[in-house]
Design an enzyme around this catalytic site. Structure first.
Site, PDB file in Angstrom:
ATOM      1  N   THR A  26     -10.643   2.585  56.405  1.00 54.11           N
ATOM      2  CA  THR A  26     -10.717   4.279  56.065  1.00 54.11           C
ATOM      3  C   THR A  26     -10.510   4.823  57.589  1.00 54.11           C
ATOM      4  O   THR A  26      -9.710   5.668  57.767  1.00 54.11           O
ATOM      5  CB  THR A  26     -11.928   4.670  55.528  1.00 54.11           C
ATOM      6  N   PHE A  33     -11.752   3.539  47.606  1.00 52.87           N
ATOM      7  CA  PHE A  33     -11.920   3.932  46.148  1.00 52.87           C
ATOM      8  C   PHE A  33     -13.034   4.638  45.803  1.00 52.87           C
ATOM      9  O   PHE A  33     -12.852   5.736  44.959  1.00 52.87           O
ATOM     10  CB  PHE A  33     -11.582   2.667  45.484  1.00 52.87           C
ATOM     11  N   HIS A 119      -7.051  -9.830  45.799  1.00 51.13           N
ATOM     12  CA  HIS A 119      -6.105  -8.655  45.177  1.00 51.13           C
ATOM     13  C   HIS A 119      -4.812  -8.437  45.460  1.00 51.13           C
ATOM     14  O   HIS A 119      -4.124  -7.345  44.931  1.00 51.13           O
ATOM     15  CB  HIS A 119      -6.946  -7.403  45.227  1.00 51.13           C
ATOM     16  N   ASN A 218     -21.985  -1.381  56.158  1.00 55.68           N
ATOM     17  CA  ASN A 218     -21.580  -0.426  55.198  1.00 55.68           C
ATOM     18  C   ASN A 218     -22.084   0.895  55.427  1.00 55.68           C
ATOM     19  O   ASN A 218     -23.336   1.063  55.613  1.00 55.68           O
ATOM     20  CB  ASN A 218     -21.609  -1.003  53.822  1.00 55.68           C
TER      21      ASN A 218
HETATM   22  N1  APR Z   1     -17.604   2.594  57.822  1.00 55.27           N
HETATM   23  C1  APR Z   1     -18.669   1.961  56.905  1.00 55.27           C
HETATM   24  N2  APR Z   1     -18.483   2.067  55.738  1.00 55.27           N
HETATM   25  C2  APR Z   1     -17.516   2.615  55.229  1.00 55.27           C
HETATM   26  C3  APR Z   1     -16.394   3.182  55.961  1.00 55.27           C
HETATM   27  C4  APR Z   1     -16.485   3.301  57.077  1.00 55.27           C
HETATM   28  N3  APR Z   1     -15.555   3.790  58.223  1.00 55.27           N
HETATM   29  N4  APR Z   1     -15.389   3.684  54.951  1.00 55.27           N
HETATM   30  C5  APR Z   1     -15.799   3.471  53.810  1.00 55.27           C
HETATM   31  N5  APR Z   1     -16.894   2.780  53.798  1.00 55.27           N
HETATM   32  C6  APR Z   1     -17.747   2.171  52.677  1.00 55.27           C
HETATM   33  C7  APR Z   1     -18.210   3.129  51.544  1.00 55.27           C
HETATM   34  O1  APR Z   1     -19.321   3.887  51.654  1.00 55.27           O
HETATM   35  C8  APR Z   1     -18.181   2.334  50.214  1.00 55.27           C
HETATM   36  O2  APR Z   1     -19.450   1.707  50.138  1.00 55.27           O
HETATM   37  O3  APR Z   1     -16.903   1.174  52.290  1.00 55.27           O
HETATM   38  C9  APR Z   1     -17.243   0.955  50.727  1.00 55.27           C
HETATM   39  C10 APR Z   1     -16.016   0.869  50.083  1.00 55.27           C
HETATM   40  O4  APR Z   1     -16.151   0.591  48.746  1.00 55.27           O
HETATM   41  P1  APR Z   1     -15.039   0.777  47.565  1.00 55.27           P
HETATM   42  O5  APR Z   1     -14.160   2.381  48.031  1.00 55.27           O
HETATM   43  O6  APR Z   1     -15.802   0.696  46.452  1.00 55.27           O
HETATM   44  O7  APR Z   1     -13.974  -0.288  47.907  1.00 55.27           O
HETATM   45  P2  APR Z   1     -13.884  -1.869  47.610  1.00 55.27           P
HETATM   46  O8  APR Z   1     -15.507  -2.385  47.697  1.00 55.27           O
HETATM   47  O9  APR Z   1     -12.847  -2.463  48.450  1.00 55.27           O
HETATM   48  O10 APR Z   1     -13.553  -1.975  46.118  1.00 55.27           O
HETATM   49  C11 APR Z   1     -13.364  -3.035  45.380  1.00 55.27           C
HETATM   50  O11 APR Z   1     -12.231  -1.870  43.707  1.00 55.27           O
HETATM   51  O12 APR Z   1     -10.682  -0.288  42.852  1.00 55.27           O
HETATM   52  C12 APR Z   1     -10.842  -1.463  43.278  1.00 55.27           C
HETATM   53  O13 APR Z   1      -9.374  -3.057  43.426  1.00 55.27           O
HETATM   54  C13 APR Z   1      -9.977  -2.072  44.059  1.00 55.27           C
HETATM   55  O14 APR Z   1     -10.246  -3.964  45.828  1.00 55.27           O
HETATM   56  C14 APR Z   1     -10.937  -3.026  45.243  1.00 55.27           C
HETATM   57  C15 APR Z   1     -11.930  -2.902  44.617  1.00 55.27           C
END
Ligand code: APR
Length: 248
Positions: A26, A33, A119, A218
């Site tokens: 991000t 997501f 993925h 996280n």
């Molecule tokens: N610093 C710390 N934490 C962060 C930051 C940041 N800069 N940016 C985002 N986050 C955290 C968010 O709070 C969230 O808990 O990262 C996490 C991202 O979670 P998701 O959006 O659910 O992403 P992910 O876990 O990769 O999703 C898994 O879901 O839809 C799908 O296929 C897609 O691979 C993906 C899977």
């Protein structure tokens, strides 16, 4: 546990496995997501069954992918990605398992062989019938030129980005290697994932069950926080470099 104690855990580990989700990217401008401004706040999920059975589903899927592509293509790795490169340079990173499809770990300098993509990756579009592949940029150009759900030119089959959709089988060989890495590491560092999507989220649990330490970095809570040795809440770029850096 405070950051100092977590740092000591990392310092004492010699077989580290990284496990990353969309949160690590991000700060490179690629949305995650499940955050309030994330992909699922703006888009509906088109699962694999809908993709193969519905032209409207395919059109919507490609619309989402084409819209998301410029930010992903133009993104640069950030301090979070570079922290894993530093661990690799220290000779302590056994594998980096990622759910991400943006290739930023490889572009930050990790060798391709060290990165296990659960993925897939947004590098090409592949025909579901004959396996013919075309470059992802080319696929996006065709969508923008009016082929709203492009088909394979050689065989007429359905072209799909080389990423894993909900309901689509994961690459079995990659998952097997990821499970083996999780079973033999002494520390699993889970970074930037909500840890809710299975079977990917089973990887940190496998490591923990096999006796490894688990550290979660996280911004938001995750369902695995209770089994972690340390949970560090904050921005990844602010937390991770200090966690892995060795003085001197
Ligand atoms: N610093 C710390 N934490 C962060 C930051 C940041 N800069 N940016 C985002 N986050 C955290 C968010 O709070 C969230 O808990 O990262 C996490 C991202 O979670 P998701 O959006 O659910 O992403 P992910 O876990 O990769 O999703 C898994 O879901 O839809 C799908 O296929 C897609 O691979 C993906 C899977």
């Amino acid at each position: 546990m405070d950051q100092g104690a977590a740092r000591r855990l990392v310092a004492g580990a010699s077989r580290i496995v990284g496990f990353t989700g969309a949160g690590i990217s991000t700060e490179s401008g690629v949305p995650d997501f499940r955050s309030p401004n994330g992909v699922w706040a703006r888009n509906r999920i088109v699962d694999f069954q809908e993709f193969v059975s519905s032209e409207a589903g395919r059109v919507e899927y490609w619309r989402q992918k084409v819209a998301a592509w410029p930010a992903m293509r133009d993104a640069e790795p950030n301090a979070g990605h570079h922290a894993f490169v530093e661990l690799h340079g220290q000779g302590r990173l056994e594998a980096l398992i990622t759910q991400n499809i943006d290739r930023l770990h490889q572009r930050s300098g990790l060798p391709a062989g060290a990165v296990l993509e659960l993925h897939g990756a947004t590098t090409e579009a592949v025909c579901l019938s004959c396996g013919d592949a075309i470059d992802f940029d080319e696929a996006c150009r065709r969508v923008e030129a009016g082929e709203t759900a492009p088909r394979c030119r050689p065989c007429g089959g359905l072209l799909k980005p080389a990423t894993v959709s909900f309901g689509q089988a994961m690459p079995r060989d990659v998952m097997t290697r990821a499970e083996a890495a999780a079973e033999t590491c002494d520390l699993l560092l889970a970074v930037g994932s909500s840890l809710v999507v299975e079977p990917a989220a089973s990887i940190p649990r496998i490591a923990r069950r096999a006796g490894a330490c688990l550290i979660i970095v996280n911004r938001d809570p995750t369902p695995l926080d209770g089994m972690a040795d340390a949970v560090l809440r904050g921005e990844i770029s602010a937390v991770l470099p200090g966690l892995v850096h060795r003085d001197g």
